[in-house]
Write a protein that holds these residues in place. Structure first.
Motif, PDB file in Angstrom:
ATOM      1  N   GLY A   1       0.788  -1.223   0.000  1.00 41.86           N
ATOM      2  CA  GLY A   1       0.000   0.000   0.000  1.00 41.86           C
ATOM      3  C   GLY A   1       0.820   1.272   0.000  1.00 41.86           C
TER       4      GLY A   1
ATOM      5  N   ILE B   1      -3.460   2.712  -1.712  1.00 47.51           N
ATOM      6  CA  ILE B   1      -4.345   1.543  -1.801  1.00 47.51           C
ATOM      7  C   ILE B   1      -4.674   1.253  -3.259  1.00 47.51           C
ATOM      8  CG2 ILE B   1      -6.714   0.750  -1.327  1.00 47.51           C
ATOM      9  CD1 ILE B   1      -6.436   2.229   1.419  1.00 47.51           C
TER      10      ILE B   1
ATOM     11  N   GLN C   1      -4.487  -2.783  -3.603  1.00 50.10           N
ATOM     12  CA  GLN C   1      -4.856  -3.398  -2.322  1.00 50.10           C
ATOM     13  C   GLN C   1      -6.378  -3.585  -2.293  1.00 50.10           C
ATOM     14  OE1 GLN C   1      -2.300  -4.351  -0.191  1.00 50.10           O
ATOM     15  NE2 GLN C   1      -1.139  -3.674  -1.985  1.00 50.10           N
TER      16      GLN C   1
ATOM     17  N   ASP D   1      -8.600  -4.227   0.777  1.00 43.88           N
ATOM     18  CA  ASP D   1      -8.751  -3.175   1.781  1.00 43.88           C
ATOM     19  C   ASP D   1     -10.186  -2.663   1.789  1.00 43.88           C
ATOM     20  OD1 ASP D   1      -8.648  -0.306   2.861  1.00 43.88           O
ATOM     21  OD2 ASP D   1      -6.586  -0.966   3.224  1.00 43.88           O
TER      22      ASP D   1
END
Length: 169
Positions: free
Chosen positions: A98, A132, A137, A140
């Motif tokens: 991230g 992110i 990611q 997330d």
């Protein structure tokens, strides 16, 4: 630092430029795309800070000699960043998932210089969401928000974003 060099056509590059410009007012920001003549022929000069990309690898030693600073997270850039020694910071995706150029700009430059600012939480969130999205990611909980932010960043030209203060956003 007199000039910031960051990745063009990339939300991470744009946000990196915004964060660094906020921390280092009055600096010029140059957006470049890998492989272009503009990138390959960047002039070597004093006061360069590269973020979210590295100088052209074949010319890296020229930029090392000039004292350039480099912040990058792309695994293909690790060896180039290493050439810069203490003037380079590399975020390894396996150790720091991230962390993108925007988060490096935040943690390595903005936070030490402006961390006590009233808009610190906003800037950290901007960098976090950018990381992110830029590093995929997608597990997330903020993935959707990160994608929405990236889309918004692409909605305006880089130069338009740089005209705004982060305090105004």
């Amino acid at each position: 630092v007199r000039k910031l060099v960051t990745h063009e056509n990339c939300a991470d590059g744009t946000v990196s430029g915004m964060i660094l410009r906020d921390a280092l007012p009055g600096t010029d920001v140059v957006f470049v795309q890998h492989g272009t003549d503009h990138y390959l022929n960047l002039p070597v000069e004093d006061g360069l800070l590269f973020c979210d990309l590295v100088p052209p690898p074949a010319r890296a030693d020229e930029f090392v000699q000039a004292g350039a600073l480099v912040l990058d997270h792309h695994k293909t850039a690790r060896a180039v960043v290493a050439k810069f020694g203490s003037n380079g910071v590399f975020a390894d995706e396996a150790k720091e998932p991230g962390v993108s150029g925007a988060m490096l700009a935040y943690r390595e430059v903005w936070e030490p210089l402006r961390g006590d600012s009233a808009h610190a939480e906003f800037v950290r969130n901007l960098a976090t969401l950018t990381g992110i999205r830029d590093t995929w990611q997608n597990q997330d909980a903020r993935w959707k928000e990160a994608c929405e932010q990236a889309s918004l960043i692409h909605f305006q030209a880089n130069t338009e974003w740089l005209r705004s203060s982060l305090k105004e956003l």
